[in-house]
Write a protein that holds these residues in place. Sequence first.
Motif, short mmCIF file in Angstrom:
data_model
loop_
_atom_site.label_atom_id
_atom_site.label_comp_id
_atom_site.label_asym_id
_atom_site.label_seq_id
_atom_site.Cartn_x
_atom_site.Cartn_y
_atom_site.Cartn_z
N GLU A 146 46.67 50.20 40.72
CA GLU A 146 45.84 51.05 41.59
C GLU A 146 46.45 52.43 41.85
O GLU A 146 45.74 53.42 41.99
N LYS A 179 42.33 42.29 39.22
CA LYS A 179 41.59 41.94 40.46
C LYS A 179 42.58 41.58 41.57
O LYS A 179 42.44 41.98 42.70
N THR A 252 43.32 31.67 43.25
CA THR A 252 42.69 32.76 43.98
C THR A 252 43.42 32.86 45.32
O THR A 252 44.14 31.93 45.73
#
Length: 329
Positions: A146, A179, A252
């Motif tokens: 990012e 992600k 996750t």
Amino acid sequence: MKKTLFSAAKPTGRLTLGNYLGAVENWVQMQDDYNSIFCVADLHSLTVPIEPSVLNDNSNAVFANYLACGLNPDKCVIYFQSHLKAHTEMGWLFNCLTHFGEANRMVAFKEKMQQKKEVLVGLFDYPILMAADILIHDAEVVPIGEDQRQHLELARTLAQRFNNKYGETFKIPTGLYPKIGAKIYDLQNPTKKMSKSDEDTSGTILLEDKPDVIVAKIKRAVTDSDTRIIASNDKPGVTNLLTIYSKLTNKTIKEAEQHFEGANYGKLKAETAEAVVETLKPVQDKFNYYMTHKDEMYAIAKQGVEKVAKYATNKVDVVKEKMGLICPK
Ligand code: ATP
Ligand code: MG
């Protein structure tokens, strides 16, 4: 025809878990699907004051870690940036295409400038060289963390500007961000990203850290007084550990939260440390091999640069001619 993919890390230090989870791990997954090109961005390391011997050592270590993490020279190209002159040449041409105000908006420069006593023009200029790095190869896909989003935007802007002004020349690159794990934070200061160039490495996990060092660093990681193990904005330290744990165990964040429901921070830290140690064990073995077989690395680098030099050099020639420079006949 596979699309071209490009990415790099600069040898300003030793690769961190942030570099691995935000970038290199992703590269390894993608090397089959793209015409993949990775470089050790050694020229970028000169943007901060660095001892020649340290730069040399770091450059070898980053290359060795690329291979150790799973980049396979039969599937992708790996080379040292300074071995391909097209980077700096295109960098200059792009300097003359970038507005001062545009370069001056780069957040990474502002942040780094505050930390450094000696601020070099190269540090200000580095996003422009980075645009050149990507565009000499006509890379369409750029897997990065990012923190590099703004720099990639500049590369896109310059490619579009050049195409509009001089006619279709560059493909417009797209950033690909994981992600989970696109930004791993410092364990001691979990609102600041983990960086390999930090002098204080107490909050940074290096890929070369020994198991006991990893366990100790994670044990001392900043959490908070509330004991719930959930990912949320007001719990940056816990969120960071959950992110690391999730990525390394292929869970996750939700599954990781369920796994730790009712547990204490001790368990979160112990299991996260275990996952890091397990992941890095085979990486460190291979790393040690390449650091003691540098000739093998240099042969891979030579072969790599030979594969991409023609395309990149030609790209620079095309750009020079379009900008009005007389090319030697
Ligand atoms: P430096 O402090 O010298 O800038 P760095 O750790 O930021 O070092 P870079 O060479 O700038 O590393 O970046 C290499 C790649 O690693 C880039 O794709 C970047 O987005 C990614 N990356 C760097 N730090 C992190 C992080 N903390 N989390 C996720 N990805 C990261
Ligand atoms: Mg960086």
